[in-house]
Design a protein around this motif. Structure first.
Motif, short mmCIF file in Angstrom:
data_model
loop_
_atom_site.label_atom_id
_atom_site.label_comp_id
_atom_site.label_asym_id
_atom_site.label_seq_id
_atom_site.Cartn_x
_atom_site.Cartn_y
_atom_site.Cartn_z
N GLU A 1 12.85 8.67 -7.24
CA GLU A 1 12.08 8.25 -8.41
C GLU A 1 11.41 6.92 -8.10
O GLU A 1 12.00 6.03 -7.47
CB GLU A 1 13.00 8.11 -9.62
CG GLU A 1 12.25 7.79 -10.91
CD GLU A 1 13.16 7.76 -12.13
OE1 GLU A 1 12.64 7.59 -13.25
OE2 GLU A 1 14.39 7.89 -11.95
N SER A 2 10.16 6.79 -8.53
CA SER A 2 9.45 5.54 -8.32
C SER A 2 10.18 4.38 -8.99
O SER A 2 10.69 4.52 -10.11
CB SER A 2 8.03 5.65 -8.91
OG SER A 2 7.41 4.39 -8.96
N THR A 3 10.23 3.25 -8.31
CA THR A 3 10.81 2.05 -8.93
C THR A 3 9.78 1.32 -9.78
O THR A 3 10.12 0.37 -10.48
CB THR A 3 11.37 1.09 -7.87
OG1 THR A 3 10.29 0.68 -7.00
CG2 THR A 3 12.46 1.76 -7.05
N LEU A 4 8.53 1.80 -9.73
CA LEU A 4 7.46 1.16 -10.51
C LEU A 4 7.06 1.98 -11.73
O LEU A 4 6.57 1.42 -12.71
CB LEU A 4 6.23 0.95 -9.61
CG LEU A 4 6.44 0.09 -8.36
CD1 LEU A 4 5.16 0.02 -7.54
CD2 LEU A 4 6.93 -1.30 -8.74
N GLY B 1 0.80 -1.22 0.00
CA GLY B 1 0.00 0.00 0.00
C GLY B 1 0.82 1.27 0.00
O GLY B 1 0.27 2.37 -0.04
N TRP B 2 2.16 1.13 0.02
CA TRP B 2 3.07 2.27 0.01
C TRP B 2 3.90 2.28 -1.26
O TRP B 2 3.89 1.31 -2.03
CB TRP B 2 3.97 2.24 1.25
CG TRP B 2 3.21 2.19 2.54
CD1 TRP B 2 2.97 1.11 3.32
CD2 TRP B 2 2.56 3.29 3.20
NE1 TRP B 2 2.22 1.44 4.42
CE2 TRP B 2 1.96 2.77 4.39
CE3 TRP B 2 2.43 4.64 2.92
CZ2 TRP B 2 1.25 3.57 5.27
CZ3 TRP B 2 1.72 5.44 3.82
CH2 TRP B 2 1.14 4.91 4.98
N CYS B 3 4.65 3.36 -1.49
CA CYS B 3 5.34 3.58 -2.76
C CYS B 3 6.84 3.28 -2.65
O CYS B 3 7.56 3.99 -1.93
CB CYS B 3 5.18 5.03 -3.21
SG CYS B 3 3.45 5.56 -3.38
N PRO B 4 7.34 2.27 -3.36
CA PRO B 4 8.79 2.03 -3.36
C PRO B 4 9.50 3.05 -4.25
O PRO B 4 9.03 3.37 -5.35
CB PRO B 4 8.91 0.62 -3.95
CG PRO B 4 7.69 0.44 -4.78
CD PRO B 4 6.60 1.26 -4.13
N VAL B 5 10.61 3.59 -3.76
CA VAL B 5 11.34 4.63 -4.49
C VAL B 5 12.84 4.36 -4.43
O VAL B 5 13.33 3.65 -3.55
CB VAL B 5 11.06 6.04 -3.90
CG1 VAL B 5 9.60 6.42 -4.07
CG2 VAL B 5 11.49 6.13 -2.44
N ASP B 6 13.56 4.97 -5.36
CA ASP B 6 15.01 5.00 -5.29
C ASP B 6 15.40 5.91 -4.13
O ASP B 6 14.95 7.06 -4.06
CB ASP B 6 15.56 5.55 -6.61
CG ASP B 6 17.08 5.59 -6.65
OD1 ASP B 6 17.66 6.35 -5.85
OD2 ASP B 6 17.69 4.89 -7.46
N PRO B 7 16.24 5.47 -3.19
CA PRO B 7 16.53 6.27 -2.00
C PRO B 7 17.44 7.47 -2.25
O PRO B 7 17.65 8.26 -1.32
CB PRO B 7 17.20 5.26 -1.06
CG PRO B 7 17.84 4.27 -1.97
CD PRO B 7 16.92 4.15 -3.15
N VAL B 8 17.96 7.60 -3.46
CA VAL B 8 18.81 8.75 -3.79
C VAL B 8 18.00 9.82 -4.51
O VAL B 8 18.04 11.00 -4.17
CB VAL B 8 20.02 8.32 -4.64
CG1 VAL B 8 20.85 9.54 -5.06
CG2 VAL B 8 20.89 7.34 -3.86
N THR B 9 17.24 9.41 -5.53
CA THR B 9 16.51 10.36 -6.37
C THR B 9 15.03 10.46 -6.01
O THR B 9 14.35 11.39 -6.45
CB THR B 9 16.60 9.95 -7.84
OG1 THR B 9 15.93 8.69 -8.01
CG2 THR B 9 18.06 9.81 -8.28
#
Length: 424
Positions: free
Chosen positions: A306-309, A296-304
């Motif tokens: 940006e969504s990983t999806l 239910g949450w949004c995975p992201v690149d931890p540097v930018t």
């Protein structure tokens, strides 16, 4: 670390990150276009710092004309702050930071065509999109609790009308009544906040309704800052606050709105006032756009960030899977700045600065008693990891706690000025 000044906080949180995009698909010939959805802490911060670069067309989409901060709203419930003192508009972003603000809701994101459709059917084209959707509540976790129930048993987890409703209920409650707080399971926005709410409402009761009680029915067996809270409850409000963990109750299963009662696995609790804080997930537009995973949450690149999806779309704030970073306003602000630097580097070739991720939080136990934390984080192995932490300790002197409460007021002023572009 607790002796930060307003200038130091703004400097730590600051950066040097640009002008308004037209509200149609017509495309700028000169500048990259960035559209930001959501005018809370994350969206306003990204827009402000990208706008300051003056190398991009920046448009912020936010249906509300004013934003009320959730942080410090517990002080409002206790009668220690006014709601206007927690309310901010977007004029400085437009007038001082070259951000175009459109007060409408975004209804559709098309990642393929890189367009956002607004409620009035106007479409905006973007080169990069930032989504800062905040939280939504999970439905069905507590039977019978829905939007209509929230008008009788308010959550007050989005500050504004819900906060006003809960305060009216507390003010009209008879002395000797029970205020029931249902605390949600992890993860949720602002982990210490339900317990700060209990503390500050207890302060209000102590002044005006001294026979009243507060009952916290928790979906967890531990909570953030537990030792600090429980020590303070014994010191300030002996016998007034009772906390029941999940292992004792099995958590709340049902609410009976008509009876103002809360039902756990084995017991029914009658409330004079009930504050139901539901389980949470990312805001609706994130789920609709395919930015959320099965959690239910949004995975992201931890540097930018940006969504990983969905490539080309960045997500910041409470809606992301933030690793060790809590879902808090200052975490969101820090993520938003890292995201803005990354977008600027990608679209304009400006230097790519390393991520500096922070959280700073002040939590009130009484008007002159607060604790604080200051934590640094860094990307590591595709996740955000804690690097260094400071948190107030149990047993600090009354003078230290008083000084921390005083510092919190300056922190709030400096932080909100930075977010909404009212600072230098």
């Amino acid at each position: 670390m607790t002796n930060w000044t307003r200038r130091q906080i703004c400097s730590m949180a600051g950066g040097v990150l640009a002008a308004a995009a037209a509200p149609h698909v017509a495309r700028s010939q000169n500048k990259p276009r960035v559209v930001v959805i959501g005018g809370g802490i994350g969206g306003a911060t990204v827009a402000r710092y990208l706008g300051d670069l003056k190398t991009m067309d920046v448009t912020l989409i936010e249906p509300k004309r004013r934003y009320v901060t959730c942080f410090f709203s517990n002080l409002y419930l206790a009668g220690l702050r006014s709601l206007p003192s927690l309310t901010f508009d977007f004029e400085a972003l437009t007038e001082r930071h070259d951000v175009k603000v459109i007060h409408q809701a975004a209804t559709v994101i098309d990642a393929g065509t890189k367009t956002v459709t607004l409620r009035d059917s106007v479409m905006l084209a973007y080169d990069r999109l930032v989504v800062a959707p905040g939280i939504a509540f999970k439905s069905g976790e507590i039977r019978n609790y829905d939007a209509s129930a929230a008008e009788i048993m308010p959550h007050a987890w989005n500050a504004g009308p819900q906060s006003e409703l809960l305060r009216r209920q507390l003010e009209s409650m008879e002395d000797g009544g029970v205020f029931v707080i249902v605390a949600p399971p992890n993860p949720f926005r602002c982990p210490p906040a339900p317990y700060e709410r209990a503390s500050l409402v207890a302060y209000y009761f102590k002044q005006f309704k001294p026979r009243s009680k507060i009952l916290i029915l928790d979906a967890k067996d531990r909570f953030s800052g537990q030792e600090l809270f429980q020590e303070a409850w014994g010191r300030h409000y002996p016998g007034m606050i009772e906390w029941l963990p999940r292992q004792f109750t099995g958590a709340v299963k049902i609410v009976d709105v008509a009876a103002r009662s809360v039902v756990t696995e084995g017991e029914t609790f009658k409330a004079a006032v009930a504050n139901i804080i539901p389980a949470q997930k990312a805001g609706a537009i994130a789920e609709k756009t395919g930015l959320t995973d099965t959690s239910g949450w949004c995975p992201v690149d931890p540097v930018t960030f940006e969504s990983t999806l969905q490539r080309g779309i960045h997500v910041v704030g409470d809606s992301i899977i933030g690793g060790d970073m809590p879902k808090s306003a200052f975490s969101t602000n820090s993520q938003a700045k890292a995201c803005a630097f990354a977008i600027a580097a990608s679209l304009t070739g400006s230097p790519q600065f390393p991520s500096h991720l922070f959280n700073s939080c002040y939590t009130f136990l009484a008007p002159d008693d607060a604790f604080t934390n200051a934590i640094t984080f860094a990307p590591e192995g595709g996740k955000i990891k804690m690097v260094e932490t400071f948190i107030s300790k149990v047993g600090e002197s009354a003078e230290v706690r008083r000084r921390t409460a005083h510092q919190a007021v300056g922190w709030y002023s400096a932080f909100t000025a930075d977010v909404f572009g009212e600072g230098s």
